[in-house]
Design an enzyme around this catalytic site. Structure first.
Site, PDB file in Angstrom:
ATOM      1  N   GLU A   1     -13.566   3.400  -0.106  1.00  0.00           N
ATOM      2  CA  GLU A   1     -13.961   2.397   0.824  1.00  0.00           C
ATOM      3  C   GLU A   1     -14.216   2.997   2.257  1.00  0.00           C
ATOM      4  O   GLU A   1     -15.143   2.771   2.911  1.00  0.00           O
ATOM      5  CB  GLU A   1     -12.736   1.483   0.951  1.00  0.00           C
ATOM      6  CG  GLU A   1     -12.770   0.299   1.825  1.00  0.00           C
ATOM      7  CD  GLU A   1     -11.476  -0.380   2.134  1.00  0.00           C
ATOM      8  OE1 GLU A   1     -11.063  -0.832   2.997  1.00  0.00           O
ATOM      9  OE2 GLU A   1     -11.051  -0.856   0.874  1.00  0.00           O
TER      10      GLU A   1
ATOM     11  N   SER B   1      -6.041  -4.998  -4.196  1.00  0.00           N
ATOM     12  CA  SER B   1      -7.323  -4.820  -3.132  1.00  0.00           C
ATOM     13  C   SER B   1      -8.138  -6.050  -3.081  1.00  0.00           C
ATOM     14  O   SER B   1      -8.431  -6.794  -4.012  1.00  0.00           O
ATOM     15  CB  SER B   1      -8.226  -3.684  -3.400  1.00  0.00           C
ATOM     16  OG  SER B   1      -9.500  -3.514  -2.654  1.00  0.00           O
TER      17      SER B   1
ATOM     18  N   ASN C   1       0.775  -1.235  -0.122  1.00  0.00           N
ATOM     19  CA  ASN C   1      -0.140   0.002  -0.047  1.00  0.00           C
ATOM     20  C   ASN C   1       0.823   1.030   0.260  1.00  0.00           C
ATOM     21  O   ASN C   1       1.022   2.214   0.847  1.00  0.00           O
ATOM     22  CB  ASN C   1      -0.875  -0.121   1.252  1.00  0.00           C
ATOM     23  CG  ASN C   1      -2.319  -0.476   0.894  1.00  0.00           C
ATOM     24  OD1 ASN C   1      -2.493  -0.337  -0.292  1.00  0.00           O
ATOM     25  ND2 ASN C   1      -3.286  -0.778   2.067  1.00  0.00           N
TER      26      ASN C   1
ATOM     27  N   ARG D   1     -13.529   8.637  11.858  1.00  0.00           N
ATOM     28  CA  ARG D   1     -12.540   7.534  12.248  1.00  0.00           C
ATOM     29  C   ARG D   1     -11.627   8.245  13.285  1.00  0.00           C
ATOM     30  O   ARG D   1     -11.328   7.872  14.402  1.00  0.00           O
ATOM     31  CB  ARG D   1     -11.857   6.999  11.181  1.00  0.00           C
ATOM     32  CG  ARG D   1     -12.603   6.127  10.259  1.00  0.00           C
ATOM     33  CD  ARG D   1     -11.420   5.031   9.635  1.00  0.00           C
ATOM     34  NE  ARG D   1     -12.292   4.412   8.578  1.00  0.00           N
ATOM     35  CZ  ARG D   1     -12.005   3.202   7.864  1.00  0.00           C
ATOM     36  NH1 ARG D   1     -10.777   2.479   8.407  1.00  0.00           N
ATOM     37  NH2 ARG D   1     -12.437   2.529   6.969  1.00  0.00           N
TER      38      ARG D   1
ATOM     39  N   LYS E   1      -5.378   2.936  -6.595  1.00  0.00           N
ATOM     40  CA  LYS E   1      -5.695   2.231  -5.348  1.00  0.00           C
ATOM     41  C   LYS E   1      -6.048   3.113  -4.099  1.00  0.00           C
ATOM     42  O   LYS E   1      -6.651   2.774  -3.084  1.00  0.00           O
ATOM     43  CB  LYS E   1      -4.471   1.276  -4.973  1.00  0.00           C
ATOM     44  CG  LYS E   1      -4.574   0.469  -3.680  1.00  0.00           C
ATOM     45  CD  LYS E   1      -5.896  -0.405  -3.542  1.00  0.00           C
ATOM     46  CE  LYS E   1      -5.575  -1.346  -2.603  1.00  0.00           C
ATOM     47  NZ  LYS E   1      -5.192  -0.960  -1.289  1.00  0.00           N
TER      48      LYS E   1
ATOM     49  N   HIS F   1      -9.504   4.285  -4.310  1.00  0.00           N
ATOM     50  CA  HIS F   1     -10.197   3.283  -3.997  1.00  0.00           C
ATOM     51  C   HIS F   1     -10.536   2.999  -2.612  1.00  0.00           C
ATOM     52  O   HIS F   1     -11.360   3.006  -2.039  1.00  0.00           O
ATOM     53  CB  HIS F   1      -9.763   1.881  -4.422  1.00  0.00           C
ATOM     54  CG  HIS F   1     -10.222   0.676  -3.746  1.00  0.00           C
ATOM     55  ND1 HIS F   1      -9.900   0.218  -2.555  1.00  0.00           N
ATOM     56  CD2 HIS F   1     -11.118  -0.279  -4.608  1.00  0.00           C
ATOM     57  CE1 HIS F   1     -10.634  -0.726  -2.320  1.00  0.00           C
ATOM     58  NE2 HIS F   1     -11.372  -1.369  -3.466  1.00  0.00           N
ATOM     59  N   ASN F   2      -9.513   3.079  -1.911  1.00  0.00           N
ATOM     60  CA  ASN F   2      -9.216   3.258  -0.451  1.00  0.00           C
ATOM     61  C   ASN F   2     -10.144   4.312   0.428  1.00  0.00           C
ATOM     62  O   ASN F   2     -10.743   4.090   1.313  1.00  0.00           O
ATOM     63  CB  ASN F   2      -7.975   3.153   0.345  1.00  0.00           C
ATOM     64  CG  ASN F   2      -7.538   1.693  -0.181  1.00  0.00           C
ATOM     65  OD1 ASN F   2      -7.707   0.968  -0.833  1.00  0.00           O
ATOM     66  ND2 ASN F   2      -6.548   1.304   0.939  1.00  0.00           N
TER      67      ASN F   2
END
Length: 474
Positions: A193, A132, A106, A291, A186, A189-190
């Protein structure tokens, strides 16, 4: 049929590395493996079962390189950051012209850009790939986003396609562009997510805290949603999580879990890079912030003590399952629209030819955000690669249909003190995207007043300062 030549090596037999090595061997590519702790290598080989004959153990980097036939391809599955640089530095003297290093961790895309540039002056080549799907994906088929030279992709692409997830027979692996393009995709993408998970958590709060539903009712709702428009991996596992029973207490598993979410940083990278690009991704930013706040358990407890604990139950009749479903549908569309807009801006900024429709297609299987919606997203992006998804059918129609549900939910949640930061951020962004005249004229006037920064006039006249210009404060 299994190959006789060992052209591949892998360094790092942690959870993901071990799973990926088994996947590669199973798909017909014998591979040499190395872990810094030799006993881990031995235990991995001993547990490989029928695949053990296709795995060559190495107990030093020299042994690993010697076991691989030229041209070698060595995959790094080690922690991102300085560890990758140290591993490359240790490997470099052992490699020959044309050997290829693949960083499959990552990595931050800027590190991949730097390492790619460094390899141009070295005898080995380098590419970075985003992988992923977690452990299950690594073992049985992840979504793979590669960044590097087309010649390097042509060399390793067949192997990466073979080990990738398949959507109706189509490999979920593709070259995104040069340099750090794969790791950038990526990263986004995260970020999506993070946002998708946060919005699902917010709908859970609406059901559990707002409506007072028990775990079984919540589970049944997610299971029902997973048969419709919201069909996706994350909704599917949310149903399974809600239905799970704690083996210790015998109650719902969710009730036993501390409400402090962990993170590895990729969502934060997305938010930071979006700011650098000047692209608004408020749903992702809200998810990252949520978070961070979740980790402040003591501070939240203090706030509840000082100001009163939240949330309160929703008002009677405020929301129902159908309204909350429509809310999540709208939120998901807005989140993905922001993510793909960020990718389009990055393609322009970094001169990458990001294959937007292909990105949507390789996310249809194997990765964490796989979703039935991605089929229509791929079609929309095929027609307009630089277009925003909110202006493409069927999403325009879906937003018209579900906007009232999203607005109703945000209002009801706010009245009850149920925090829905991601859903609220999505609604605010959507409202701004349809506001012909924003109050930014006030901001421009303020900037001109205190700093003589100037502004443009609606009538086009060349009078870039207000009547206060002589009193500017600097």
């Amino acid at each position: 049929m299994m190959q006789d030549r060992v052209n591949y090596g892998l360094i790092g037999l942690g959870t993901m590395g071990a799973a990926l090595a088994l996947n590669i061997a199973e798909k017909g590519y014998p591979i040499a493996v190395f872990n810094r702790t030799g006993t881990v290598t031995d235990e991995f080989i001993a547990s490989a079962g029928d695949l053990a004959p296709h795995l060559t153990p190495a107990h030093s980097l020299q042994d690993l390189v010697a076991a691989i036939t030229r041209p070698r391809t060595i995959i790094l599955m080690v922690p991102a950051g300085p560890v990758v640089d140290a591993q490359i530095e240790a490997l470099a003297p052992l490699l020959d012209e044309g050997d290829l290093i693949i960083d499959a961790g990552n990595a931050n895309f800027t590190d991949t850009e730097r390492r790619t540039a460094g390899a141009r002056d070295a005898k080995f080549d380098f590419i970075g790939i985003g992988v992923s799907g977690g452990e299950e994906g690594a073992r049985h088929g992840p979504s793979i986003m590669a960044g590097g030279e087309p010649a390097h992709w042509q060399r390793v692409g067949p192997m990466l396609e073979a080990i990738s997830a398949k959507y109706k027979g189509t490999p979920c692996a593709a070259l995104m562009g040069q340099g750090g393009a794969g790791h950038f995709v990526k990263m986004v993408h995260n970020g999506i997510e993070y946002a998708d998970m946060q919005m699902i958590a917010e709908t859970y709060a609406l059901m559990h805290d707002g409506l007072g539903w028990d775990a079984a009712e919540v589970a049944e709702t997610f299971e029902t949603w997973n048969k419709g428009t919201l069909a996706s991996y994350l909704v599917e596992i949310s149903g399974k999580v809600a239905r799970a029973v704690d083996p210790i207490s015998g109650g719902p598993m969710l009730d036993a879990i501390l409400d402090a979410a962990g993170q590895k940083g990729t969502g934060r990278w997305t938010a930071i890079e979006a700011q650098q690009l000047g692209v608004p991704v408020p749903v992702i930013e809200a998810a990252v912030a949520a978070r961070n706040i979740s980790a402040r358990v003591d501070t939240r407890a203090r706030g509840a003590g000082v100001f009163g604990a939240l949330p309160h139950p929703l008002a009677a009749g405020a929301l129902d399952r159908e309204v909350i479903e429509g809310t999540l549908i709208a939120g998901k569309i807005l989140c993905y629209a922001q993510g793909f807009e960020m990718l389009a801006k990055a393609a322009e900024q970094f001169s990458w030819s990001l294959p937007m429709a292909t990105i949507a297609r390789i996310w249809r299987e194997g990765c964490i955000i796989r979703s039935d919606m991605l089929n229509d997203m791929a079609s929309a992006l095929e027609a307009a690669p630089d277009g925003n998804l909110i202006f493409a059918e069927p999403f325009t129609g879906m937003l018209r249909k579900h906007e009232p549900a999203l607005r109703r939910t945000v209002i009801a949640a706010t009245q009850a003190g149920i925090a829905v930061p991601a859903l609220s951020a999505g609604l605010s962004w959507f409202d701004l995207m349809r506001t012909p005249r924003m109050p930014a004229n006030m901001i421009q006037a303020q900037r001109d007043f205190f700093g003589a920064h100037g502004f443009q006039r609606l009538d086009g006249r060349d009078a870039p300062h207000g009547p206060w210009a002589h009193g500017a404060q600097g």
